[in-house]
Design a protein around this motif. Structure first.
Motif, PDB file in Angstrom:
ATOM      1  N   VAL A 206       0.578  -1.348  -0.122  1.00  0.00           N
ATOM      2  CA  VAL A 206      -0.020   0.055  -0.004  1.00  0.00           C
ATOM      3  C   VAL A 206       0.891   1.201   0.072  1.00  0.00           C
ATOM      4  N   VAL A 207       1.948   1.225   0.955  1.00  0.00           N
ATOM      5  CA  VAL A 207       2.843   2.424   1.019  1.00  0.00           C
ATOM      6  C   VAL A 207       3.398   2.628  -0.501  1.00  0.00           C
ATOM      7  N   ARG A 208       4.086   1.584  -1.007  1.00  0.00           N
ATOM      8  CA  ARG A 208       4.907   1.670  -2.288  1.00  0.00           C
ATOM      9  C   ARG A 208       3.798   2.064  -3.225  1.00  0.00           C
ATOM     10  N   GLU A 209       2.493   1.701  -3.499  1.00  0.00           N
ATOM     11  CA  GLU A 209       1.691   1.973  -4.398  1.00  0.00           C
ATOM     12  C   GLU A 209       1.374   3.515  -4.164  1.00  0.00           C
ATOM     13  N   MET A 210       1.191   4.088  -3.094  1.00  0.00           N
ATOM     14  CA  MET A 210       0.823   5.392  -2.724  1.00  0.00           C
ATOM     15  C   MET A 210       1.997   6.272  -3.317  1.00  0.00           C
ATOM     16  N   MET A 228       7.404   2.858  11.851  1.00  0.00           N
ATOM     17  CA  MET A 228       8.633   2.358  11.440  1.00  0.00           C
ATOM     18  C   MET A 228       8.580   1.484  10.331  1.00  0.00           C
ATOM     19  N   ASP A 229       7.691   0.503   9.850  1.00  0.00           N
ATOM     20  CA  ASP A 229       7.628  -0.293   8.812  1.00  0.00           C
ATOM     21  C   ASP A 229       7.385   0.794   7.466  1.00  0.00           C
ATOM     22  N   ALA A 230       6.687   1.805   7.627  1.00  0.00           N
ATOM     23  CA  ALA A 230       6.249   2.643   6.505  1.00  0.00           C
ATOM     24  C   ALA A 230       7.562   3.381   6.121  1.00  0.00           C
ATOM     25  N   LEU A 231       8.240   3.928   7.212  1.00  0.00           N
ATOM     26  CA  LEU A 231       9.440   4.763   6.881  1.00  0.00           C
ATOM     27  C   LEU A 231      10.580   3.959   6.263  1.00  0.00           C
ATOM     28  N   PRO A 237       8.512  11.409   0.996  1.00  0.00           N
ATOM     29  CA  PRO A 237       8.023  11.949   2.372  1.00  0.00           C
ATOM     30  C   PRO A 237       6.664  11.621   2.902  1.00  0.00           C
ATOM     31  N   VAL A 238       6.850  11.353   4.058  1.00  0.00           N
ATOM     32  CA  VAL A 238       5.369  11.032   4.749  1.00  0.00           C
ATOM     33  C   VAL A 238       5.029  12.281   5.537  1.00  0.00           C
ATOM     34  N   ILE A 239       3.622  12.217   6.042  1.00  0.00           N
ATOM     35  CA  ILE A 239       3.193  13.162   6.712  1.00  0.00           C
ATOM     36  C   ILE A 239       2.422  12.610   8.012  1.00  0.00           C
ATOM     37  N   PHE A 240       2.408  13.358   8.997  1.00  0.00           N
ATOM     38  CA  PHE A 240       1.611  13.071  10.177  1.00  0.00           C
ATOM     39  C   PHE A 240       0.582  14.148  10.149  1.00  0.00           C
TER      40      PHE A 240
END
Length: 424
Positions: A206-210, A228-231, A237-240
């Motif tokens: 899911v993260v890779r496809e996003m 941690m897994d998502a990073l 870059p991710v967001i909170f």
């Protein structure tokens, strides 16, 4: 000469006075918000429209919602008048639906929420503009409109399907919070029992496809292991979208230092939330103590609810609830700056998704007061502009650039109808 020295002394005293310092802080904050209006990470107006008026909005007045108070609801926190007073130039509108819905129900409800959000934006073309890219955010703001983006709050809304994820992107969603209050078949929530120690194989895809399609990965609401897994997987870059610092207030919805320390390498941002129970530790502790007292009374007086109610009222009278303030919210910004750096901070109020913001920031008009507080703490105008919107703009542009760089990659595929179960 004596008159000159006296005048100089008076001027020096005036410049060192609290009133002068406050005026200077307000001027710095005003200049920053004029140059870079707030780009807020999370506002729950869409779910308010669903719960209050069933998404029937043709006669709903979003210019002024102060009259929306009723026996069942307090007045809404947001409207066009107050967003402008709060110096909000861009807004992520959350198309949240309950995580208690079944996945097919959640998919339908999310599409309905995207629809009502787009219809609300279209009703006010002089004030709001749908934005699907960083360039469109700039275009809207240059035209004096509130750039309006759509964020999905919770992976239950894609029904465990990458095909649905891609279609939500095509409908306009530009971020997705991986989960909300419940652990899903592929991702652990911060506030539910874990099942995967983070993300399972499908969750990582899911993260890779996003990343591949340019949808921002939002890690608010997920467990530390999921963060941690998502990073580990994320290449953008991710967001909170609305979280605080766990070292300041220990709620599990907040971001631990172990994750904050990874923000510079990833390039992501933590958009600091205004929700009082997330930003003030004393308030969180008070709520836990009250829940414990209520459970104790129910165990002591089973079958006597009136006694429980009376005793709990007595406890409430003797144990006043702490009050969260603008200063408490600023403490989270200070801590994130100290651990992650100034380039990794944003603002994500969570208005219309909570009872009230902190004192002085009860609704969306409070952002100038927050930025004045930060200026009074020594933040420069450049610092404030980064926090208000420039960091968010950088993150979105970097996510878009990564997606463009891998545009030749095919979509990640799974067989249609195959369940994404916990064993993956």
């Amino acid at each position: 000469m004596r008159r000159f020295l006296l005048a100089s002394a008076v001027a020096a005293i005036a410049c060192g006075s609290p009133a002068f310092a406050q005026d200077k802080a307000e001027r710095i904050a005003a200049a920053a918000l004029e140059a870079a209006p707030v780009w807020d990470g999370h506002n729950d107006v869409p779910i308010q429209l669903r719960s209050r008026v069933g998404n029937v909005i043709n006669d709903f007045d979003f210019r002024d919602t102060l009259s929306t108070a009723s026996a069942d609801h307090s007045a809404m926190h947001s409207d066009l008048i107050r967003l402008k007073q709060g110096k909000v130039g861009a807004q992520w509108w959350s198309v949240y639906v309950s995580a208690n819905l079944s996945e097919p129900e959640a998919v339908q409800a999310t599409i309905e929420q995207i629809d009502v959000t787009k219809r609300l934006i279209a009703r006010y073309p002089d004030d709001m503009q749908l934005a699907l890219s960083a360039d469109e955010v700039e275009e809207a703001r240059a035209a004096g409109r509130i750039a309006s983006l759509i964020g999905m709050e919770g992976g239950h809304s894609i029904g465990s399907s990458l095909a649905v994820l891609r279609q939500m992107y095509d409908l306009g969603a530009r971020y997705m919070t991986l989960t909300h209050g419940k652990t899903l078949s592929w991702v652990d929530s911060a506030t539910d029992a874990p099942r995967h120690d983070g993300l399972n194989a499908f969750g990582k895809d899911v993260v890779r496809e996003m990343n591949r399609i340019g949808m921002l990965v939002d890690l608010s609401h997920v467990s530390e292991a999921s963060m941690m897994d998502a990073l580990d997987v994320a290449q953008a870059p991710v967001i909170f979208s609305h979280s605080g610092a766990r070292a300041v207030a220990g709620h599990l919805r907040n971001v631990p230092d172990s994750v904050l320390a990874r923000m510079p390498a990833n390039g992501g941002i933590v958009m600091v939330v205004a929700l009082p129970w997330f930003i003030k530790e004393d308030l969180r502790t008070h709520s836990a103590n009250r829940a414990g007292e209520e459970a104790r009374l129910k165990a002591l007086y089973p079958g006597l609810p009136s006694t429980v109610e009376a005793q709990l009222a007595k406890w409430d009278a003797e144990n006043g609830e702490p009050v969260a303030t603008i200063s408490d919210m600023a403490d989270h910004i200070d801590h994130i700056r100290d651990v992650a750096g100034i380039d990794h901070i944003g603002i994500g109020g969570d208005y219309d998704g909570m009872p009230s913001g902190p004192v002085g920031m009860e609704d969306v008009t409070g952002y100038p007061a927050l930025f004045a507080e930060l200026a009074g703490r020594g933040y420069s105008q450049d610092d404030l502009e980064k926090i208000s919107s420039r960091n968010m703009m950088r993150v979105l542009r970097e996510a878009e650039a990564f997606a463009a760089s891998v545009s030749d990659l095919p979509p990640i595929e799974y067989p249609a109808g195959e369940p994404r179960d916990d064993s993956e």
